[in-house]
Each structure stands twice: as structure tokens, then as C-alpha cells.
Enzyme design. Structure first.
Site, short mmCIF file in Angstrom:
data_model
loop_
_atom_site.label_atom_id
_atom_site.label_comp_id
_atom_site.label_asym_id
_atom_site.label_seq_id
_atom_site.Cartn_x
_atom_site.Cartn_y
_atom_site.Cartn_z
N ASP A 105 8.52 15.70 8.97
CA ASP A 105 8.37 15.38 7.48
C ASP A 105 6.75 15.53 7.24
O ASP A 105 6.26 14.81 6.92
CB ASP A 105 8.70 13.89 7.22
CG ASP A 105 8.98 14.00 5.73
OD1 ASP A 105 8.72 14.91 5.10
OD2 ASP A 105 9.11 12.61 5.22
N ILE B 254 0.68 -1.23 -0.03
CA ILE B 254 0.11 0.10 0.04
C ILE B 254 0.75 1.17 -0.04
O ILE B 254 0.37 2.34 -0.17
CB ILE B 254 -1.22 0.08 0.99
CG1 ILE B 254 -0.34 -0.09 2.47
CG2 ILE B 254 -2.06 -0.97 1.21
CD1 ILE B 254 -1.36 -0.38 3.57
N VAL C 230 5.39 -0.53 2.60
CA VAL C 230 4.27 -0.79 3.56
C VAL C 230 3.08 -1.72 2.93
O VAL C 230 2.90 -1.44 1.74
CB VAL C 230 3.50 0.57 3.76
CG1 VAL C 230 2.40 0.55 4.73
CG2 VAL C 230 4.55 1.71 4.24
N GLY D 107 8.02 3.92 0.15
CA GLY D 107 8.71 5.51 0.46
C GLY D 107 10.22 5.39 0.17
O GLY D 107 10.72 4.39 -0.34
N ALA D 108 10.84 6.36 0.56
CA ALA D 108 12.27 6.61 0.40
C ALA D 108 13.23 5.46 1.42
O ALA D 108 14.07 4.86 0.68
CB ALA D 108 12.72 7.84 0.81
N PHE D 109 12.32 5.10 2.39
CA PHE D 109 12.78 4.27 3.34
C PHE D 109 12.42 2.87 3.61
O PHE D 109 13.00 1.91 3.97
CB PHE D 109 12.89 4.89 4.67
CG PHE D 109 13.62 6.36 4.69
CD1 PHE D 109 15.15 6.41 4.91
CD2 PHE D 109 13.02 7.50 4.91
CE1 PHE D 109 15.58 7.51 4.78
CE2 PHE D 109 13.42 8.54 4.87
CZ PHE D 109 14.79 8.76 4.62
N GLY D 110 11.15 2.82 3.40
CA GLY D 110 10.52 1.47 3.27
C GLY D 110 9.49 1.05 2.44
O GLY D 110 9.20 1.92 1.71
N1 LIG Z 1 -0.63 2.71 8.96
C1 LIG Z 1 -0.71 2.92 7.68
N2 LIG Z 1 -1.96 2.77 7.04
C2 LIG Z 1 -2.31 2.92 5.69
N3 LIG Z 1 -1.41 3.37 4.98
C3 LIG Z 1 -0.17 3.77 5.48
C4 LIG Z 1 0.21 3.53 6.84
N4 LIG Z 1 1.57 3.79 7.01
C5 LIG Z 1 1.92 4.09 6.02
N5 LIG Z 1 0.76 4.29 4.69
C6 LIG Z 1 1.15 4.40 3.29
O1 LIG Z 1 2.47 4.17 2.80
C7 LIG Z 1 3.13 5.45 2.69
C8 LIG Z 1 4.49 5.37 2.90
O2 LIG Z 1 4.54 5.11 4.20
P1 LIG Z 1 5.77 6.09 5.25
O3 LIG Z 1 5.65 7.38 4.91
O4 LIG Z 1 5.74 5.77 6.40
O5 LIG Z 1 7.23 5.48 4.33
P2 LIG Z 1 8.52 6.20 4.00
O6 LIG Z 1 9.13 5.29 3.59
O7 LIG Z 1 9.00 7.00 5.35
O8 LIG Z 1 8.08 7.12 2.83
P3 LIG Z 1 8.41 8.66 2.43
O9 LIG Z 1 9.89 8.51 2.11
O10 LIG Z 1 7.44 8.94 1.41
O11 LIG Z 1 8.24 9.63 3.71
C9 LIG Z 1 2.43 6.54 3.14
O12 LIG Z 1 2.45 7.66 2.30
C10 LIG Z 1 0.93 5.92 3.21
O13 LIG Z 1 0.07 6.22 1.93
#
Ligand SMILES: Nc1ncnc2c1ncn2[C@@H]1O[C@H](COP(=O)(O)OP(=O)(O)OP(=O)(O)O)[C@@H](O)[C@H]1O
Length: 373
Positions: A166, A37, A45, A40-43
Site C-alpha cells: 500500500d 492525527i 490514529v 484511515g479505512a481500518f483505524g
Molecule cells: N507513527 C505515526 N506518526 C504520525 N502519523 C501517523 C503515524 N502512523 C499513522 N499516522 C497518520 O495516520 C494516517 C492513517 O494511518 P494508517 O495509514 O496506518 O491507517 P489506515 O487505517 O491503514 O489508513 P489508510 O486506510 O488511509 O491506509 C496516516 O496517513 C498518517 O498521516
């Protein structure tokens, strides 16, 4: 969980050590992943359901969830405080952590940290896009309800000195059916200590506070308030308000609305700043008129709120408690205020004022103003 039934699981596995965040107990659990779903840059989901492994033998089908599992490499150069912060925060407008575990990937042999969180169906980026496609904005009552919840989450976090660092629409989860909002992605968050420097290269470009752009390292939680202002502006405009093409030109985009940054702003933020100061005024009218031009379709109280948030000087930028008390939200207290989910004629029961004692303490002298009808 009905929406999961249409799709088969993509992966199912058994884990020995899954920590339950509310009890601290370690259990063996089965994880059934359904779909990706977020990326992101780091992970990554994924949406998943979990159940206690010991329940399998007695045949009971107690699947818990659906949850969102965020998977990030357990060890990187970049220090993420996401797990340690999510373990302690507890607020209706912050995504809650239910379980967590480490798992070695069979694909690359690396250990990944897995955060099992409550799952929300959408985020503000998707919602803004959804309405923009049909040339609308998010309905005003929904906007008000969302922004109030966002400011409430900030009151709570900033009360502990925690800065999210962020704030942007994709990190703000929403459920349009209940008009509920929860902040997610604590991968950049940090508890800021007075007089202790922090890196200024945080926050996504369009949402970076001016002091971060000029390299300030002794910034405060007010950087999140700037992000809040950018998110509110984006809800009204349907697109990001400050779209700098380069990190440097981001300040120019801001100067197109706020006028040239005052010299004292550079001095206070970073006396060593040697970049462009955009000292020529880029528009002829007053700043107030400029706001009215840019937000020509927005109500006056929303413009007033934005003018109190989008301010160069972080000390003069509104605090979360001031934001919550702003007249823009007065309507939320009215018995006649109704919010209808998309396509429904049944109003939603909102619970926006269920402040905890801790929040009431943070509101201090503004508590009565906020709670009076
Ligand atoms: N608890 C959640 N429920 C539903 N969707 C989620 C949830 N957590 C994250 N997501 C989805 O996953 C995406 C990426 O999650 P997150 O921002 O935590 O990861 P990231 O790797 O830090 O991303 P970024 O580099 O874009 O900031 C979010 O934009 C959101 O759409």
C-alpha cells in the site's frame, strides 16, 4: 513535547497489560491521549504519551513520547499482519513499534488492537500539498534525500520478501525539520512466498502496479517499486500521475505514458484477463519523448530513473539496489551536498549511508559502487 502543552488531554486511562516491544515485558501504564492525527479505512490514529503506572506513586513524571497510537478492531474478516510484521522489522526508514496492547472500547464493546509507534509530524501527501499550494515542488535536495530513504526501506523489506502492498504518499511519514522519512501502515503488508498466490485487490488505485490491475495473483515485491515510481512522479508533478476514475481506467492512464501494454504482459500477469487491453497508442511520439513531455520541468537523471521504474514488466522494473545506485543519487555522496530545512539557513547533518551488515549483504556487488565517493 512542548507542542502538547497547548492542548489538554482528550482521554487518560490506566492499562494493566502493555507490552514493551523492545524487551517483551508487560507493564501497567497510563495512556494520555491528546488529539486525532489520522483516520484511515481500518483505524484511527491518535497522538499520546505513556508512562509506567508504578512510577506514579513515587511522584516522578516520566512521560514517554509523544507516540502515535493506531487503533484497529482486533478481529476482522480482513487479515492484518501489521503487528506481527512491525514486531520484527527494525530499520531507520520504517516506523518503529514501541508498545502494544489490546483494549475493549467502552463505546461499542469491541476489542481494539493498539499499536504505539514513534510519531512523525507529517507525511509526504501533506508535504506535496504544502508546496503545491505555493506553486512549488518539494525542493530537489529534499526529494533526493526522501526518495533514497524510501528505496532503502524497500531494499530492507524486500530482502525478507515482505511487500508493503500500500505504498502511497499518505503512508510515508516525514519530518521536514530533519528530512527524515519512515514508511508506516503495514496493515496490507505480507511476506510473499514464491508460487503462492495473494489477493490482487490490494493497493490504493492510483498507485496500483499494472499487473495488479489486470488481476495477477502471483505478483512480487516489485509492486512496491511501481508505487515508489508513482510517489517520485507525484513529487515532481505535485499531483498523482495516474488518476484513473475507475479501477479499469487506471490502466488507460498508465498507457497514456507507457504506450499500450504488450500482449505478453497480459499473458504473464493473468491469462484469464478479459478487460480492455488499450492496444491503440494514445500518443504519437516515442516513450522517451513522452516522459520528457510529462516531466518537462524535471532533471534528466530523474526522468531516467522514472523510466527504469515505471515499466510494465515487473521483472524489468528496477530493484531497490538498482534504484539506490542510480546516478540521480550520486550527489548525496558529495561533501557539497547540503539540505536546509524550511526557513532555516543551517544545513542538516544527514546519515543516509549507515547501512547495516544485512543491507550491505543485500547490496552485494553494488555495495562498492554505492559507497564509493
Ligand atoms: N507513527 C505515526 N506518526 C504520525 N502519523 C501517523 C503515524 N502512523 C499513522 N499516522 C497518520 O495516520 C494516517 C492513517 O494511518 P494508517 O495509514 O496506518 O491507517 P489506515 O487505517 O491503514 O489508513 P489508510 O486506510 O488511509 O491506509 C496516516 O496517513 C498518517 O498521516
Amino acid at each position: 513535547m512542548s507542542h502538547l502543552k497547548t492542548q489538554g488531554p482528550i482521554k487518560e486511562y490506566l492499562l494493566d497489560q502493555v507490552v514493551d516491544n523492545s524487551t517483551g515485558k508487560v507493564n501497567s501504564m497510563v495512556v494520555r491521549e491528546y488529539k486525532r492525527i489520522g483516520e484511515g479505512a481500518f483505524g484511527t490514529v491518535v497522538e499520546a504519551v505513556l508512562r509506567r503506572a508504578d512510577k506514579i506513586e513515587d511522584g516522578s513524571e516520566e512521560w514517554l513520547g509523544p507516540f502515535a497510537i493506531k487503533r484497529v478492531p482486533a478481529q476482522t474478516e480482513y487479515k492484518s499482519r501489521e503487528l506481527e510484521l512491525l514486531r520484527v522489522v527494525n530499520h531507520p526508514n520504517i516506523v518503529s513499534l514501541r508498545f502494544f496492547f489490546d483494549k475493549r472500547s467502552s463505546a461499542d464493546g469491541q476489542v481494539y488492537q493498539n499499536l504505539v509507534m514513534e510519531c512523525l509530524p507529517s507525511n509526504l501527501q501533506n508535504e506535496i500539498k504544502y508546496y503545491r499550494q505555493s506553486k512549488y515542488t518539494i525542493p530537489y535536495p529534499h526529494m533526493k534525500t526522501y526518495i533514497f530513504q524510501l528505496a532503502r526501506a524497500m531494499l530492507y523489506l524486500h530482502g525478507f520478501g515482505i511487500s508493503h502492498r500500500d505504498i502511497k504518499p499518505s503512508n510515508i511519514l516525514v519530518d521536514p525539520a530533519t528530512v527524515t522519512l519512515k514508511i508506516c501502515d503495514f496493515g496490507s503488508a505480507k511476506k510473499l512466498e514464491p508460487n503462492q498466490p495473494s489477493v490482487s485487490y490490494i493497493c490504493s488505485r492510483y498507485y496500483r502496479a499494472p499487473e495488479l490491475i489486470v488481476g495477477c495473483s502471483l505478483y512480487t515485491t516489485k509492486i512496491d517499486i511501481w508505487g515508489l515510481g508513482c510517489v517520485i512522479a507525484e513529487m515532481f508533478l505535485g499531483k498523482p500521475i495516474f488518476q484513473g476514475e475507475t479501477p479499469e481506467s487506471q490502466l488507460k492512464e498508465i498507457a497514456k505514458l507507457l504506450g499500450p501494454p504488450p500482449k505478453v504482459f497480459f499473458f504473464k500477469s493473468n491469462p484469464l484477463y478479459r478487460g480492455s487491453m488499450y492496444s491503440n497508442k494514445l500518443f504519437a511520439c516515442s516513450i522517451e519523448e513522452r516522459f520528457r513531455q510529462i516531466f518537462s520541468n524535471s532533471p534528466p537523471d530523474a526522468i531516467d530513473l522514472l523510466m527504469k521504474i515505471l515499466v510494465y514488466d515487473p521483472e524489468k522494473r528496477a530493484s531497490p539496489r538498482r534504484v539506490l545506485c542510480h546516478p540521480f543519487f550520486h550527489e548525496l555522496k558529495s561533501e557539497n551536498f547540503k539540505v536546509y530545512p524550511r526557513g532555516s539557513s543551517e544545513a542538516i547533518a544527514l546519515n543516509l549511508f549507515n547501512f547495516s551488515n544485512y543491507e550491505l549483504e543485500l547490496l552485494g556487488s553494488l555495495k562498492d559502487e554505492l559507497l564509493s565517493s
